[in-house]
Design a protein around this motif. Structure first.
Motif, PDB file in Angstrom:
ATOM      1  N   TRP A  28       0.835  -1.206   0.000  1.00 52.96           N
ATOM      2  CA  TRP A  28       0.000   0.000   0.000  1.00 52.96           C
ATOM      3  C   TRP A  28       0.871   1.258   0.000  1.00 52.96           C
ATOM      4  O   TRP A  28       0.614   2.211  -0.752  1.00 52.96           O
ATOM      5  CB  TRP A  28      -0.911  -0.011   1.222  1.00 52.96           C
ATOM      6  N   LEU A  29       1.913   1.261   0.839  1.00 51.57           N
ATOM      7  CA  LEU A  29       2.810   2.412   0.892  1.00 51.57           C
ATOM      8  C   LEU A  29       3.536   2.615  -0.442  1.00 51.57           C
ATOM      9  O   LEU A  29       3.735   3.750  -0.882  1.00 51.57           O
ATOM     10  CB  LEU A  29       3.830   2.235   2.023  1.00 51.57           C
ATOM     11  N   MET A  30       3.941   1.502  -1.078  1.00 55.14           N
ATOM     12  CA  MET A  30       4.599   1.595  -2.386  1.00 55.14           C
ATOM     13  C   MET A  30       3.691   2.270  -3.404  1.00 55.14           C
ATOM     14  O   MET A  30       4.127   3.112  -4.197  1.00 55.14           O
ATOM     15  CB  MET A  30       4.990   0.196  -2.880  1.00 55.14           C
ATOM     16  N   VAL A  31       2.432   1.887  -3.403  1.00 49.83           N
ATOM     17  CA  VAL A  31       1.479   2.457  -4.359  1.00 49.83           C
ATOM     18  C   VAL A  31       1.273   3.947  -4.097  1.00 49.83           C
ATOM     19  O   VAL A  31       1.317   4.775  -5.017  1.00 49.83           O
ATOM     20  CB  VAL A  31       0.133   1.716  -4.296  1.00 49.83           C
ATOM     21  N   VAL A  32       1.062   4.297  -2.828  1.00 50.07           N
ATOM     22  CA  VAL A  32       0.786   5.692  -2.474  1.00 50.07           C
ATOM     23  C   VAL A  32       1.990   6.587  -2.753  1.00 50.07           C
ATOM     24  O   VAL A  32       1.895   7.601  -3.449  1.00 50.07           O
ATOM     25  CB  VAL A  32       0.360   5.800  -0.992  1.00 50.07           C
ATOM     26  N   PHE A  33       3.145   6.221  -2.204  1.00 47.42           N
ATOM     27  CA  PHE A  33       4.327   7.054  -2.372  1.00 47.42           C
ATOM     28  C   PHE A  33       4.844   7.021  -3.812  1.00 47.42           C
ATOM     29  O   PHE A  33       5.444   7.980  -4.276  1.00 47.42           O
ATOM     30  CB  PHE A  33       5.436   6.625  -1.403  1.00 47.42           C
ATOM     31  N   GLY A  34       4.573   5.908  -4.494  1.00 45.80           N
ATOM     32  CA  GLY A  34       5.003   5.813  -5.879  1.00 45.80           C
ATOM     33  C   GLY A  34       4.384   6.867  -6.767  1.00 45.80           C
ATOM     34  O   GLY A  34       4.983   7.312  -7.749  1.00 45.80           O
ATOM     35  N   ARG A  35       3.174   7.274  -6.435  1.00 49.79           N
ATOM     36  CA  ARG A  35       2.494   8.294  -7.237  1.00 49.79           C
ATOM     37  C   ARG A  35       3.227   9.626  -7.201  1.00 49.79           C
ATOM     38  O   ARG A  35       3.141  10.427  -8.126  1.00 49.79           O
ATOM     39  CB  ARG A  35       1.063   8.489  -6.728  1.00 49.79           C
ATOM     40  N   PHE A  36       3.954   9.857  -6.119  1.00 51.39           N
ATOM     41  CA  PHE A  36       4.625  11.145  -5.941  1.00 51.39           C
ATOM     42  C   PHE A  36       6.139  11.079  -6.135  1.00 51.39           C
ATOM     43  O   PHE A  36       6.760  12.085  -6.497  1.00 51.39           O
ATOM     44  CB  PHE A  36       4.338  11.690  -4.530  1.00 51.39           C
ATOM     45  N   LEU A  37       6.732   9.915  -5.909  1.00 45.72           N
ATOM     46  CA  LEU A  37       8.188   9.820  -5.888  1.00 45.72           C
ATOM     47  C   LEU A  37       8.795   9.024  -7.040  1.00 45.72           C
ATOM     48  O   LEU A  37       9.983   9.131  -7.302  1.00 45.72           O
ATOM     49  CB  LEU A  37       8.644   9.178  -4.565  1.00 45.72           C
ATOM     50  N   SER A  38       7.981   8.212  -7.717  1.00 50.00           N
ATOM     51  CA  SER A  38       8.563   7.316  -8.721  1.00 50.00           C
ATOM     52  C   SER A  38       8.766   8.000 -10.066  1.00 50.00           C
ATOM     53  O   SER A  38       8.205   9.066 -10.338  1.00 50.00           O
ATOM     54  CB  SER A  38       7.669   6.080  -8.910  1.00 50.00           C
ATOM     55  N   HIS A  39       9.571   7.367 -10.897  1.00 57.50           N
ATOM     56  CA  HIS A  39       9.773   7.825 -12.268  1.00 57.50           C
ATOM     57  C   HIS A  39       9.583   6.629 -13.196  1.00 57.50           C
ATOM     58  O   HIS A  39       9.598   5.468 -12.755  1.00 57.50           O
ATOM     59  CB  HIS A  39      11.164   8.443 -12.456  1.00 57.50           C
ATOM     60  N   PRO A  40       9.411   6.853 -14.484  1.00 54.75           N
ATOM     61  CA  PRO A  40       9.171   5.740 -15.411  1.00 54.75           C
ATOM     62  C   PRO A  40      10.393   4.840 -15.563  1.00 54.75           C
ATOM     63  O   PRO A  40      11.533   5.272 -15.327  1.00 54.75           O
ATOM     64  CB  PRO A  40       8.815   6.436 -16.724  1.00 54.75           C
ATOM     65  N   PRO A  41      10.186   3.583 -15.967  1.00 59.38           N
ATOM     66  CA  PRO A  41      11.307   2.662 -16.165  1.00 59.38           C
ATOM     67  C   PRO A  41      12.352   3.183 -17.140  1.00 59.38           C
ATOM     68  O   PRO A  41      13.529   2.864 -17.003  1.00 59.38           O
ATOM     69  CB  PRO A  41      10.623   1.409 -16.715  1.00 59.38           C
ATOM     70  N   SER A  42      11.928   3.989 -18.096  1.00 64.33           N
ATOM     71  CA  SER A  42      12.882   4.525 -19.074  1.00 64.33           C
ATOM     72  C   SER A  42      13.928   5.410 -18.415  1.00 64.33           C
ATOM     73  O   SER A  42      15.065   5.489 -18.888  1.00 64.33           O
ATOM     74  CB  SER A  42      12.145   5.306 -20.173  1.00 64.33           C
ATOM     75  N   HIS A  43      13.564   6.071 -17.312  1.00 64.50           N
ATOM     76  CA  HIS A  43      14.557   6.859 -16.575  1.00 64.50           C
ATOM     77  C   HIS A  43      15.389   5.947 -15.682  1.00 64.50           C
ATOM     78  O   HIS A  43      16.613   6.103 -15.577  1.00 64.50           O
ATOM     79  CB  HIS A  43      13.876   7.937 -15.737  1.00 64.50           C
ATOM     80  N   GLY A  44      14.736   4.973 -15.061  1.00 65.11           N
ATOM     81  CA  GLY A  44      15.462   4.040 -14.201  1.00 65.11           C
ATOM     82  C   GLY A  44      16.507   3.233 -14.936  1.00 65.11           C
ATOM     83  O   GLY A  44      17.514   2.817 -14.357  1.00 65.11           O
ATOM     84  N   ALA A  45      16.286   3.015 -16.237  1.00 69.77           N
ATOM     85  CA  ALA A  45      17.207   2.194 -17.032  1.00 69.77           C
ATOM     86  C   ALA A  45      18.448   2.953 -17.489  1.00 69.77           C
ATOM     87  O   ALA A  45      19.395   2.330 -18.006  1.00 69.77           O
ATOM     88  CB  ALA A  45      16.477   1.644 -18.257  1.00 69.77           C
ATOM     89  N   LYS A  46      18.482   4.252 -17.289  1.00 66.92           N
ATOM     90  CA  LYS A  46      19.622   5.035 -17.778  1.00 66.92           C
ATOM     91  C   LYS A  46      20.943   4.556 -17.172  1.00 66.92           C
ATOM     92  O   LYS A  46      21.957   4.457 -17.872  1.00 66.92           O
ATOM     93  CB  LYS A  46      19.420   6.517 -17.484  1.00 66.92           C
ATOM     94  N   SER A  47      20.928   4.251 -15.876  1.00 77.33           N
ATOM     95  CA  SER A  47      22.183   3.829 -15.243  1.00 77.33           C
ATOM     96  C   SER A  47      22.653   2.488 -15.792  1.00 77.33           C
ATOM     97  O   SER A  47      23.860   2.240 -15.885  1.00 77.33           O
ATOM     98  CB  SER A  47      22.014   3.758 -13.722  1.00 77.33           C
ATOM     99  N   LEU A  48      21.713   1.632 -16.191  1.00 79.98           N
ATOM    100  CA  LEU A  48      22.072   0.336 -16.762  1.00 79.98           C
ATOM    101  C   LEU A  48      22.788   0.516 -18.098  1.00 79.98           C
ATOM    102  O   LEU A  48      23.817  -0.113 -18.368  1.00 79.98           O
ATOM    103  CB  LEU A  48      20.832  -0.533 -16.965  1.00 79.98           C
ATOM    104  N   VAL A  49      22.241   1.392 -18.938  1.00 82.79           N
ATOM    105  CA  VAL A  49      22.835   1.624 -20.255  1.00 82.79           C
ATOM    106  C   VAL A  49      24.163   2.358 -20.109  1.00 82.79           C
ATOM    107  O   VAL A  49      25.121   2.088 -20.843  1.00 82.79           O
ATOM    108  CB  VAL A  49      21.865   2.406 -21.154  1.00 82.79           C
TER     109      VAL A  49
END
Length: 316
Positions: free
Chosen positions: A237-258
């Motif tokens: 539940w906390l992941m869902v709630v806070f994710g709306r305000f703090l998360s970014h799309p996978p395309s941004h998360g993947a930048k460090s991998l590339v």
């Protein structure tokens, strides 16, 4: 811990820095969704030959179709089925790849599980998060290492800012959390294990005079299936709630991998990922590693324990 750095400018690392990957071979575990899928899309758009490893054939085929939409005529994408919760499956999948490839430029160990609410064990009897996130990848990397050595390539682990969570050492006396299981602490241990693995791997590679390098990254708070399928109860539940305000799309998360997979300026054993809000988001640069993530005595001990548990004896 040292302050974060932005060596690629105030806007952080961007995909425009990805070089041509013509002729390069790349393996991505968990490349069927989330940040692994996004990284594969970028790499095939730069002419790389990518193989994704995942458990479900239907999802693998769907991912290959999605990735193919971004591929150049010089690129290729295929898949191999593998369940990291089974050492037998890992060995079979690695053997499949070894039979059809002579070199491997980039091994990107990305797949993982997050904050499983109830303690479970892998098919080999390991606590599931430690078994999948660390031990399965440890064996997989050991088996494919000879191909990476031939290519003078890169081995990358996707860790997390969770390596800083609550547990300042590996619980060698109770790796399976037979006592006092905590979904967050066990997840943090698995991500700490990823971090220590890369430190010990790089140490051994350089001592042996190898041209291979080891890298470690994190995606920040990327909005992926990891948060929706792992945690349970209040944590979900906390992941869902806070994710709306703090998360970014996978395309941004993947930048460090590339970045770690392709940028010629990437530095080994440097924790690349979003740098703001404690590493949750923001531009991609260098983030601090907890002191216990740089404990070389613990890293060496973890290596020996991992070899014993998996039977994976590295030839370094």
């Amino acid at each position: 811990m040292t302050k974060y750095k932005l060596p690629f400018g105030k806007n952080g690392w961007g995909y425009e820095r990805t070089p041509d990957m013509s002729g390069k071979t790349v393996v991505i575990t968990g490349g069927n969704s989330g940040i692994g899928l996004e990284a594969a899309k970028v790499l095939v758009s730069k002419n790389a030959h990518v193989t994704i490893f995942c458990r479900n054939e239907e999802k693998a085929k769907d991912a290959v179709a999605q990735i193919n939409e971004h591929a150049t005529p010089a690129a290729s994408i295929d898949y191999v089925l593998m369940d990291l919760a089974s050492l037998e499956s890992v060995r079979a999948a690695a053997d499949t790849y070894l039979k059809t490839h002579e070199t491997l430029d980039v091994l990107l160990n990305n797949a993982g599980l997050m904050m499983i609410p109830t303690r479970t064990l892998t098919k080999d009897g390991f606590e599931t998060q430690f078994g999948v996130n660390h031990l399965g990848h440890f064996l997989f990397a050991q088996m494919l290492y000879p191909l990476v050595e031939k290519a003078k390539g890169r081995i990358i682990a996707v860790s997390s800012i969770a390596h800083r969570w609550g547990l300042e050492r590996i619980k060698f006396e109770d790796l399976n959390f037979d006592e006092g299981y905590s979904s967050t602490v066990s997840y943090g241990q698995s991500k700490l294990a990823n971090m220590l693995f890369i430190h010990e791997l790089q140490h051994r590679l350089k001592a042996a005079g190898s041209a291979v390098d080891a890298y470690v990254v994190h995606p920040g708070y990327a909005d992926t299936n990891l948060q929706r399928t792992g945690p349970g109860g209040i944590e979900k539940w906390l992941m869902v709630v806070f994710g709306r305000f703090l998360s970014h799309p996978p395309s941004h998360g993947a930048k460090s991998l590339v970045l770690a997979a392709a940028d010629p300026e990437a530095k080994p054993v440097t924790f690349y990922g979003p740098v703001k809000r404690g590493g949750l988001g923001g531009p991609v640069g260098e983030t601090p590693i907890a002191p216990w993530g740089r404990d070389m005595d613990a890293a060496a001990k973890l290596w020996h324990v991992s070899e014993e548990l998996t039977g994976a004896k590295w030839d370094i």
